[in-house]
Design a protein around this motif. Structure first.
Motif, short mmCIF file in Angstrom:
data_model
loop_
_atom_site.label_atom_id
_atom_site.label_comp_id
_atom_site.label_asym_id
_atom_site.label_seq_id
_atom_site.Cartn_x
_atom_site.Cartn_y
_atom_site.Cartn_z
N GLY A 78 0.85 -1.18 0.00
CA GLY A 78 0.00 0.00 0.00
C GLY A 78 0.89 1.24 0.00
O GLY A 78 1.63 1.47 0.96
N VAL A 79 0.84 2.01 -1.06
CA VAL A 79 1.63 3.25 -1.14
C VAL A 79 0.72 4.40 -0.71
O VAL A 79 -0.17 4.81 -1.45
N HIS A 80 0.93 4.87 0.53
CA HIS A 80 0.03 5.90 1.04
C HIS A 80 0.45 7.26 0.50
O HIS A 80 1.53 7.78 0.83
N SER A 81 -0.43 7.85 -0.31
CA SER A 81 -0.15 9.10 -1.01
C SER A 81 -1.23 10.10 -0.64
O SER A 81 -2.35 10.01 -1.13
N PRO A 82 -0.95 11.07 0.24
CA PRO A 82 -2.01 11.86 0.87
C PRO A 82 -2.66 12.89 -0.05
O PRO A 82 -2.03 13.43 -0.95
N LYS A 83 -3.94 13.15 0.26
CA LYS A 83 -4.66 14.26 -0.37
C LYS A 83 -4.68 15.47 0.55
O LYS A 83 -4.30 16.57 0.16
N PHE A 84 -5.12 15.27 1.81
CA PHE A 84 -5.23 16.36 2.77
C PHE A 84 -3.92 16.51 3.54
O PHE A 84 -3.14 15.56 3.69
N GLU A 85 -3.70 17.71 4.07
CA GLU A 85 -2.48 17.98 4.83
C GLU A 85 -2.37 17.06 6.04
O GLU A 85 -1.29 16.57 6.36
N PHE A 86 -3.47 16.82 6.73
CA PHE A 86 -3.45 15.95 7.91
C PHE A 86 -2.95 14.56 7.57
O PHE A 86 -2.30 13.90 8.38
N GLU A 87 -3.24 14.10 6.36
CA GLU A 87 -2.84 12.75 5.96
C GLU A 87 -1.34 12.61 5.73
O GLU A 87 -0.86 11.50 5.51
N LEU A 417 -13.84 20.14 -4.07
CA LEU A 417 -13.14 18.91 -3.73
C LEU A 417 -11.71 19.13 -3.24
O LEU A 417 -11.18 18.33 -2.48
N PHE A 418 -11.06 20.17 -3.70
CA PHE A 418 -9.64 20.34 -3.41
C PHE A 418 -9.35 21.53 -2.50
O PHE A 418 -8.20 21.92 -2.34
N ASP A 419 -10.41 22.09 -1.91
CA ASP A 419 -10.26 23.25 -1.06
C ASP A 419 -10.55 22.88 0.39
O ASP A 419 -11.61 22.34 0.70
N PHE A 420 -9.62 23.21 1.28
CA PHE A 420 -9.80 22.91 2.70
C PHE A 420 -8.92 23.87 3.49
O PHE A 420 -8.31 24.79 2.93
N GLY A 421 -8.84 23.69 4.80
CA GLY A 421 -7.98 24.53 5.62
C GLY A 421 -8.52 24.64 7.03
O GLY A 421 -9.43 23.91 7.44
N ARG A 513 -10.88 32.37 17.36
CA ARG A 513 -10.87 32.69 15.93
C ARG A 513 -9.53 32.23 15.36
O ARG A 513 -8.49 32.81 15.66
N VAL A 514 -9.57 31.18 14.57
CA VAL A 514 -8.37 30.58 14.01
C VAL A 514 -8.19 31.08 12.58
O VAL A 514 -9.13 31.09 11.79
N THR A 515 -6.98 31.50 12.27
CA THR A 515 -6.70 32.03 10.93
C THR A 515 -5.46 31.37 10.35
O THR A 515 -4.52 32.02 9.92
N GLU A 516 -5.46 30.03 10.36
CA GLU A 516 -4.32 29.31 9.80
C GLU A 516 -4.39 29.23 8.28
O GLU A 516 -3.44 28.79 7.64
N GLY A 517 -5.53 29.63 7.72
CA GLY A 517 -5.60 29.83 6.28
C GLY A 517 -6.27 28.73 5.50
O GLY A 517 -6.54 27.64 5.99
N ALA A 518 -6.56 29.07 4.25
CA ALA A 518 -7.14 28.13 3.30
C ALA A 518 -6.03 27.42 2.56
O ALA A 518 -4.95 27.98 2.33
N GLN A 519 -6.29 26.15 2.20
CA GLN A 519 -5.31 25.37 1.46
C GLN A 519 -5.99 24.67 0.31
O GLN A 519 -7.21 24.59 0.23
N GLN A 520 -5.18 24.17 -0.59
CA GLN A 520 -5.67 23.34 -1.67
C GLN A 520 -4.84 22.07 -1.74
O GLN A 520 -3.65 22.08 -1.38
N THR A 521 -5.48 20.99 -2.19
CA THR A 521 -4.74 19.75 -2.39
C THR A 521 -3.60 20.01 -3.36
O THR A 521 -3.80 20.56 -4.45
N SER A 522 -2.39 19.65 -2.93
CA SER A 522 -1.20 19.93 -3.72
C SER A 522 -0.74 18.67 -4.44
O SER A 522 -0.30 17.71 -3.80
N ARG A 523 -0.89 18.67 -5.75
CA ARG A 523 -0.41 17.57 -6.57
C ARG A 523 0.25 18.15 -7.81
O ARG A 523 -0.13 19.23 -8.27
N PRO A 524 1.23 17.45 -8.36
CA PRO A 524 1.86 17.95 -9.58
C PRO A 524 0.83 18.12 -10.69
O PRO A 524 -0.01 17.26 -10.91
N ALA A 525 0.90 19.23 -11.38
CA ALA A 525 -0.03 19.49 -12.47
C ALA A 525 0.41 18.74 -13.73
O ALA A 525 1.60 18.51 -13.95
#
Length: 645
Positions: A78-87, A417-421, A513-525
């Motif tokens: 199993g090659v674990h390849s994360p989508k979310f930062e937590f993963e 789908l690719f927006d979180f934070g 009030r947490v302001t750690e910011g918005a993120q997007q799933t980072s994968r090579p384009a």
């Protein structure tokens, strides 16, 4: 697309040596570092997965019998390849391997190095390497177990004859078992049935059972289910579940009529189960035990109407990973978060019927009526006082609202789908990270189990603001509002899934009030050209199967984009898996959303499909970040099931 066994490489190209396996560390090897050279002589199956992905979890279960049958010749990695930062975190990956009882070795690939080397573009992706180290096949999505078994048997026979096959134990080293009263609990409800008033029912998913606690949550009263993974009806001690999810209590008069008090989501068995607290029994009330997958030959008996909605006798219709449940007072039905195909279904206990209620089975975030809305692995349903349902839509990191009377879906928080934070503030700017549960608070605001942020957030529909109630929790997966009693003020009871416990959390007036910011799933384009783009999905029919063309073209392609304006012509869904689209001018990047499906049945090419042949649906959703340039390729090749090369 062809009806033949996979060739050694597409187009007759030379065989390709499999790229090396590179990552942060190895799991389930007893601390041993491995290379492909160490696995020479074995058939190797790489499973690129990430633990947020329901399709990846389906594949884990599809691989269990293959792993057992070919344990002397096959090594699964199993090659674990994360989508979310937590993963990406070490602790989260370790917890996921344990939670989902992964009984093969795992390569932790947080930076997607091996993912890129094997040109994976979607979760899940599978790659097969022969005993000499050559890449012989790759495929995306789920439903490949039958074809994989045939391919593995061919490779075993070929390399046994050549003397290049090594039988015997592989490198898997099982971890030490961990004991505890709860193991990765998922959901919790408060009971009202006579003799159980005020007690808590916890979905003890890791122990494949439900645990009933006293009202304080401190004392275990009984366990519903044997604790062994499986599928069996019977009394509480004999019944078996597989990673069960949410449960809901029926109104007393309805419970008396149907003969059970609770409806439970038996997630991995793809069933709904009825639990009678008075009789101490578990029965199957919906589902066949087979996973529902979208295809021309699947669930035909349950299909109704031109729109392709599904309905029928509940025991005759296949389900797909029911995750959570809620009772709809306006319709007197149980609504089901069908995470496996991104829809909401409705179960009528009195009639014994089930129907597809809302959602198109496309994965994403689109509001609208029941036949227009898109969901993404919905994992939490909770009733609101005014009759609507609160929806935790995990893969879009969204909080949404469903009107059971009309099926209308609207979004409170979330963009795609690719927006979180981890961002508080106005709803349009706020971000969650893979929320799994929600509950309405006494003041009408909504508490959210923001799972991958380890937090409890609060959204106020009156002001449109999001704040943080608590953080530092271990994967909170559900929450329950506990009223004031015995001098204890109203508070939340939170399921801390990764800490294997229930935790009390105060309902504070003042929010952080947490302001750690918005993120997007980072994968090579992926670089593509401008103007016209040919989207070509390759599908090699497994040996012993043929395309199921009894109802027309058995292949299907859906193409859309973020932003939608990126595609000037050719978007939408239609038969066939080879299409040319026109890209609009003025864009240099975006995301292409592509869904491909193909249906095949047991039977040789050119012959008739036997009357009772087993049929298989192959499907995959890709979300591909793209960069556009005049010098980019005019063809985008994707493997639904193709030869290596």
């Amino acid at each position: 697309m062809s009806e033949s066994a996979p060739s050694p490489a597409r187009g007759g190209a030379p065989r390709l040596h499999a790229p090396q396996l590179t990552g942060r560390r190895w799991i389930n090897t007893g601390g041993r570092e491995l290379s492909l050279a160490d696995l020479r002589g074995k058939v190797v199956l790489l499973d690129f997965w990430t633990f947020c992905c329901i399709n990846c979890l389906h594949v884990l279960d599809e691989l269990r019998p293959i792993e057992e049958k070919y344990r002397d010749e096959l090594v699964i990695i199993g090659v674990h390849s994360p989508k979310f930062e937590f993963e990406r975190t070490v602790e989260a990956v370790d917890q996921a391997v344990e939670r989902y009882q992964v009984e093969h070795i795992v390569l932790d690939d947080p930076d997607l190095v091996t993912w890129q080397a094997y040109t994976a573009r979607a979760w899940p992706t599978l790659a097969v390497i022969d005993p000499e180290g050559y890449l012989v096949a790759s495929m995306s999505g789920e439903g490949h177990s039958a074809g994989l078994a045939g391919l593995i048997e061919d490779l075993i026979a070929e390399h046994a004859a050549k003397g290049t096959l090594h039988r015997g134990d592989g490198p898997y080293v099982p971890p030490e078992p961990v004991e505890g009263e709860l193991r990765f609990p998922g959901k919790v409800i408060r009971l009202t049935a006579p003799g159980h008033e005020g007690n808590l029912l916890v979905a003890d998913s890791g122990h494949h059972s439900y645990a009933e606690y006293d009202p304080s949550g401190a004392r275990l009263l009984q366990r519903i289910g044997s604790g062994e993974r499986g599928r069996a009806d019977g009394d509480f001690a004999a019944a078996r579940f597989a990673e069960p999810g949410g449960a809901v209590e029926l109104p007393p008069e309805l419970a008396q009529r149907v003969g059970y008090d609770l409806v439970a989501a038996d997630t991995v068995n793809h069933l709904l189960r009825g639990i009678s607290l008075a009789a101490g029994t578990v029965s199957t009330i919906a589902g066949t035990g087979e996973q529902y997958m979208i295809g021309a030959s699947d669930n035909v008996a349950g299909r109704s109407g031109e729109a392709g909605r599904y309905s029928g006798a509940a025991r005759a219709v296949k389900l797909s990973s029911p995750w959570d449940l809620a009772f709809s007072q306006p319709t007197a039905e149980v609504l089901v978060a069908m995470a496996g195909n991104h829809t909401i279904w409705s179960f009528d206990p009195a009639a014994g019927t089930i129907r597809q209620f809302a959602g198109t089975m496309n994965e994403g975030l689109v509001d609208g009526g029941p036949e227009e809305a898109w969901f993404a692995q919905t994992s939490g349903l909770a009733p609101a006082a005014e009759g609507s349902l609160i929806v935790a839509d995990s893969e879009t990191s969204a909080l949404r609202r469903l009107d059971p009377a009309t099926g209308e879906v609207t979004t409170y928080v979330g963009t795609g789908l690719f927006d979180f934070g981890f961002q508080d503030g106005p709803a349009e700017q706020a971000r969650f990270q893979h929320p799994l549960g929600a509950a309405e608070l006494p003041d009408g605001s909504i508490a959210v189990a923001d799972t991958y942020n380890g937090a409890i957030r609060r959204y106020d529909p009156a002001t449109g603001e999001v704040g943080t109630l608590a953080r530092g929790l271990a994967e909170p997966s559900d929450l329950l509002v506990v009223g004031e009693a015995d001098g204890v003020p109203a508070h939340l009871l939170v399921v801390e899934s990764a800490a294997h416990r229930l935790t009390a959390v105060a309902i504070a007036d003042q929010l952080a009030r947490v302001t750690e910011g918005a993120q997007q799933t980072s994968r090579p384009a992926t670089r593509i050209g401008t103007g016209s783009l040919r989207v070509r999905v390759h599908f090699d029919v497994p040996r012993g199967q043929k395309l199921d063309d009894r109802w027309g073209d058995p292949t299907y392609l859906q193409v859309s984009a973020t932003p939608p304006e990126l595609i000037a012509a050719g978007a939408g869904g239609s038969e066939g898996i080879d299409r040319t689209i026109k890209l609009a001018e003025g864009f240099d990047s975006g995301v292409l959303h592509i869904t491909a499906r193909a249906a095949a049945c047991d039977g040789e090419p050119g012959g008739e499909i036997p009357l009772h042949a087993a049929c298989h649906l192959y499907q995959q959703d890709w979300g591909i970040p793209v960069e556009l340039g005049a010098d980019g390729p005019a063809v985008l090749d994707l493997d639904l099931r193709g030869a290596g090369g």
